[in-house]
Design a protein around this motif. Sequence first.
Motif, short mmCIF file in Angstrom:
data_model
loop_
_atom_site.label_atom_id
_atom_site.label_comp_id
_atom_site.label_asym_id
_atom_site.label_seq_id
_atom_site.Cartn_x
_atom_site.Cartn_y
_atom_site.Cartn_z
N ALA A 120 -9.11 63.20 68.79
CA ALA A 120 -8.54 63.35 70.00
C ALA A 120 -9.51 63.88 70.90
O ALA A 120 -9.92 63.48 71.99
CB ALA A 120 -7.41 63.98 70.09
N ALA A 121 -10.61 64.74 70.37
CA ALA A 121 -11.28 65.59 71.48
C ALA A 121 -12.54 64.49 71.58
O ALA A 121 -12.97 64.39 72.96
CB ALA A 121 -11.97 66.78 70.61
N ALA A 122 -12.96 63.57 70.75
CA ALA A 122 -13.92 62.58 70.97
C ALA A 122 -13.33 61.65 72.10
O ALA A 122 -14.26 61.33 73.11
CB ALA A 122 -14.22 61.81 69.69
N VAL A 123 -12.10 61.45 72.10
CA VAL A 123 -11.45 60.40 73.19
C VAL A 123 -11.18 61.06 74.37
O VAL A 123 -11.61 60.67 75.62
CB VAL A 123 -10.27 59.78 72.56
N GLY A 124 -10.74 62.39 74.29
CA GLY A 124 -10.51 63.31 75.56
C GLY A 124 -9.32 62.83 76.45
O GLY A 124 -8.61 62.17 75.89
N GLY A 146 -10.43 72.45 73.04
CA GLY A 146 -9.34 72.79 72.14
C GLY A 146 -9.13 72.02 71.27
O GLY A 146 -8.89 72.59 69.98
N ALA A 147 -9.20 70.92 71.35
CA ALA A 147 -8.81 70.03 70.02
C ALA A 147 -10.08 70.26 69.13
O ALA A 147 -9.86 70.24 67.98
CB ALA A 147 -8.70 68.55 70.86
N GLY A 148 -11.32 70.04 69.76
CA GLY A 148 -12.45 70.01 68.79
C GLY A 148 -12.47 71.32 68.16
O GLY A 148 -12.86 71.34 66.84
N PHE A 149 -12.45 72.53 68.85
CA PHE A 149 -12.24 73.85 68.22
C PHE A 149 -11.36 73.82 67.02
O PHE A 149 -11.73 74.11 65.75
CB PHE A 149 -12.15 75.07 69.14
N CYS A 150 -10.19 73.56 67.34
CA CYS A 150 -9.08 73.78 66.41
C CYS A 150 -9.36 73.09 65.32
O CYS A 150 -8.85 73.11 64.08
CB CYS A 150 -7.81 73.78 66.94
N GLY A 151 -9.63 71.69 65.69
CA GLY A 151 -9.97 70.58 64.54
C GLY A 151 -11.00 71.02 63.66
O GLY A 151 -10.89 70.77 62.40
N LEU A 185 -5.19 61.70 76.06
CA LEU A 185 -4.73 61.64 74.72
C LEU A 185 -5.01 63.30 74.06
O LEU A 185 -4.27 63.61 73.09
CB LEU A 185 -5.83 60.57 74.16
N ALA A 186 -6.20 63.70 74.27
CA ALA A 186 -6.71 65.21 73.62
C ALA A 186 -5.25 66.11 74.13
O ALA A 186 -4.95 66.76 73.27
CB ALA A 186 -7.70 65.36 74.12
N SER A 187 -4.94 66.09 75.28
CA SER A 187 -3.93 66.90 75.79
C SER A 187 -2.64 66.59 74.97
O SER A 187 -1.90 67.51 74.34
CB SER A 187 -3.49 66.71 77.20
N THR A 188 -2.23 65.49 74.86
CA THR A 188 -0.83 65.06 74.28
C THR A 188 -1.10 65.20 72.69
O THR A 188 0.09 65.76 72.14
CB THR A 188 -0.53 63.48 74.69
N PHE A 230 -3.60 74.94 74.69
CA PHE A 230 -4.79 73.92 75.02
C PHE A 230 -4.39 72.79 75.69
O PHE A 230 -4.71 72.28 76.82
CB PHE A 230 -5.83 73.70 73.78
N GLY A 231 -3.34 72.12 75.00
CA GLY A 231 -2.63 70.88 75.59
C GLY A 231 -1.92 70.96 76.71
O GLY A 231 -1.83 70.07 77.76
N MET A 232 -1.18 72.09 76.93
CA MET A 232 -0.42 72.16 78.20
C MET A 232 -0.99 72.83 79.43
O MET A 232 -0.52 72.92 80.56
CB MET A 232 0.63 73.28 77.89
#
Length: 180
Positions: free
Chosen positions: A75-79, A22-27, A82-85, A132-134
Amino acid sequence: MTVKLQDELPVDHRLATVYRAGAGFCGLVLLVFGCLGFADQLRFFDTDGSRIAGLSTNGALSLISVLVGLTLIGAAAVGGNLASTVNMCVGVLFVLSGFVHLFILDRPANILDFSMSNVVFSFVVGLLIMTFGMYGRVTGGLPHDNPYWRQRHPEKATSEDATRVASKASGRQPLRRAGS
């Protein structure tokens, strides 16, 4: 009881993939939008209605899009948590931005050159990023093997673990709860 977000979810848990995707796609979407704005050499606070991908934009909005896109990709790279938050926080900021810009459309305060299509985009993308985060983290019906449920109900989790271990030792199958 204090909850440390970094301790709630194992690094290799399957939910981490959802947060990262989710973070990667939206980013990536935001990064491309911002880069297209830079490619058109838009002035920073121009409000003449320049459009990219159906959205009005200027140099400031392009810069913000690139920065937020890079934050989400980082955030997607870290996963993990952290990515969720980050997804939840950025999603909330997008929804709030949609509301703020809804009220300042066609006013001098609209320095990011938002149009109604930008407001709708902000709401939709904000809700998507928040979802995606929740995902698997915020609901009343989390299964009992979910790490977030276990973190919020440590006594019940310990009791269920003890029941499960005792059942395995005696060779019986433990009773399963509905929905788990």
